[in-house]
Design an enzyme around this catalytic site. Structure first.
Site, PDB file in Angstrom:
ATOM      1  CB  CYS A   1     -15.587   9.608  -8.119  1.00 55.46           C
ATOM      2  SG  CYS A   1     -14.481   8.599  -9.129  1.00 55.46           S
TER       3      CYS A   1
ATOM      4  CG  HIS B   1     -18.207  11.182 -10.475  1.00 52.23           C
ATOM      5  ND1 HIS B   1     -17.132  11.935 -10.894  1.00 52.23           N
ATOM      6  CD2 HIS B   1     -17.926   9.881 -10.824  1.00 52.23           C
ATOM      7  CE1 HIS B   1     -16.244  11.138 -11.460  1.00 52.23           C
ATOM      8  NE2 HIS B   1     -16.692   9.897 -11.436  1.00 52.23           N
TER       9      HIS B   1
ATOM     10  CG  ASN C   1     -14.400  10.125 -14.609  1.00 56.25           C
ATOM     11  OD1 ASN C   1     -14.026  10.897 -13.737  1.00 56.25           O
ATOM     12  ND2 ASN C   1     -14.932   8.949 -14.331  1.00 56.25           N
TER      13      ASN C   1
END
Length: 334
Positions: A114, A261, A291
């Site tokens: 991430c 993120h 994501n």
């Protein structure tokens, strides 16, 4: 000599997994519940014969075709991924060959999640500043869908597959990426891990084992301790933001756009409110992609650039956090 983002190419797999698809598998979860908790309506999933290098090459081709980038001028290739095709060679070597990059182009794989894009941006800036490269290609690519246990609804609602390719060149005076801040809490790495598929057996929390979670063992069985990751994020992100601002010597009000993120909408909403960031300056763009790990920040940037929202002279705060447990932040002056 900071790195300036010249162009970004994005590649998404054709296969799409919608919330409607997931509710058919998990009837106890409604479409509204999934969207309400995650802010995600659908996510792209790699095909059966589609791997990380395929997505990465797709992103490089998008950069080349949509932005007219001459790949023969690339001096260094950085590929950020946690889902390589093979133990060896690295994905960067595969992409280098498939894209026809010059033999004078260096290659390196960055095994980060991430926070990977901002880490890669920092590495590219260092290469440019040291005069070791004049044009760096930073690729983010992951097929996390291959790591997920099919019965683990908690992670299947969140993660999607994607790749991006960002061209980085020396910035003009007062522009580019600067004020980099990095951090790690390796002692908590087991909160987000893959307990299967590596060379070592064991060494990770017992809770990560699929049988401990009431799951039938799959190939990799990614494990996420959601509360631990959430607590980590709320604890480390606010001080990281302050450190970046201090290093950049700017006030919070001087940041025009905040690009974090894209973990999920619930977490991002908590962070925005805790930091007191105006909603119109805090970019959230994950509803149709989910994501995508290291690709979330460049996807948001590519879309914002396409809409003309990142104008010359404006500043963005970039902040990645998650797997590792690690984080990285910087300011990008456009």
């Amino acid at each position: 000599m900071p790195a300036a983002i010249t162009a970004i190419g994005v590649h998404l797999p054709d296969r799409v997994l919608t919330n409607d698809d997931l509710t058919r598998e998990f009837p106890e979860w409604t479409i509204e519940k999934i969207a309400g908790k995650t802010g995600i309506d659908s996510r792209h999933i790699a095909g059966d014969d589609e791997y990380t290098s395929d997505l990465a090459i797709g992103a490089v081709r998008a950069l080349e075709q949509q932005h007219g980038v001459d790949l023969s001028t690339i001096d260094h290739l950085i590929v950020c991924t946690q889902t390589p095709d093979h133990l060896m060679p690295g994905v960067s070597s595969i992409v280098h060959g498939a894209a026809g990059l010059p033999s004078s182009c260096g290659t390196v794989d960055l095994a980060l999640g991430c926070s990977g894009f901002v880490h890669g941006l920092g590495l590219a800036s260092a290469l440019l500043d040291a005069g070791q490269a004049a044009r760096v290609l930073l690729v983010t690519a992951d097929t996390y869908s291959r790591l997920l246990n099919p019965a683990d609804r908690g992670v299947r609602t969140i993660f999607g597959d994607a790749a991006t390719a960002t061209l980085l060149e020396p910035a003009a005076q007062g522009r580019g990426a600067h004020a980099f801040v990095y951090g790690s809490e390796g002692a908590g790495a087991g909160a987000l891990c893959v307990p299967r598929g590596g060379l070592r057996s064991g060494g990770l929390p017992m809770a990560a084992a699929p049988e401990q979670r009431g799951l039938r063992e799959s190939r990799f069985d990614l494990y996420m301790d959601g509360p631990a990751v959430f607590d980590f994020t709320l604890r480390v992100v606010p001080p990281a933001v302050e450190q970046v601002l201090i290093k950049a010597q700017v006030e919070r009000g001087a940041i025009d756009t905040w690009v974090f993120h894209q973990a999920n909408r619930f977490m991002l909403g908590h962070l925005r409110r805790k930091l007191g960031i105006p909603e119109d300056r805090f970019l959230i763009d994950l509803a149709d992609v989910g994501n995508t790990v290291s690709s979330t920040i460049p996807i948001v940037l590519a879309r914002a650039l396409g809409r003309g929202e990142l104008t010359s002279g404006s500043r963005s705060m970039l902040l990645g956090f998650g797997v590792g447990l690690a984080w990285a932040g910087a300011v990008m002056a456009w």
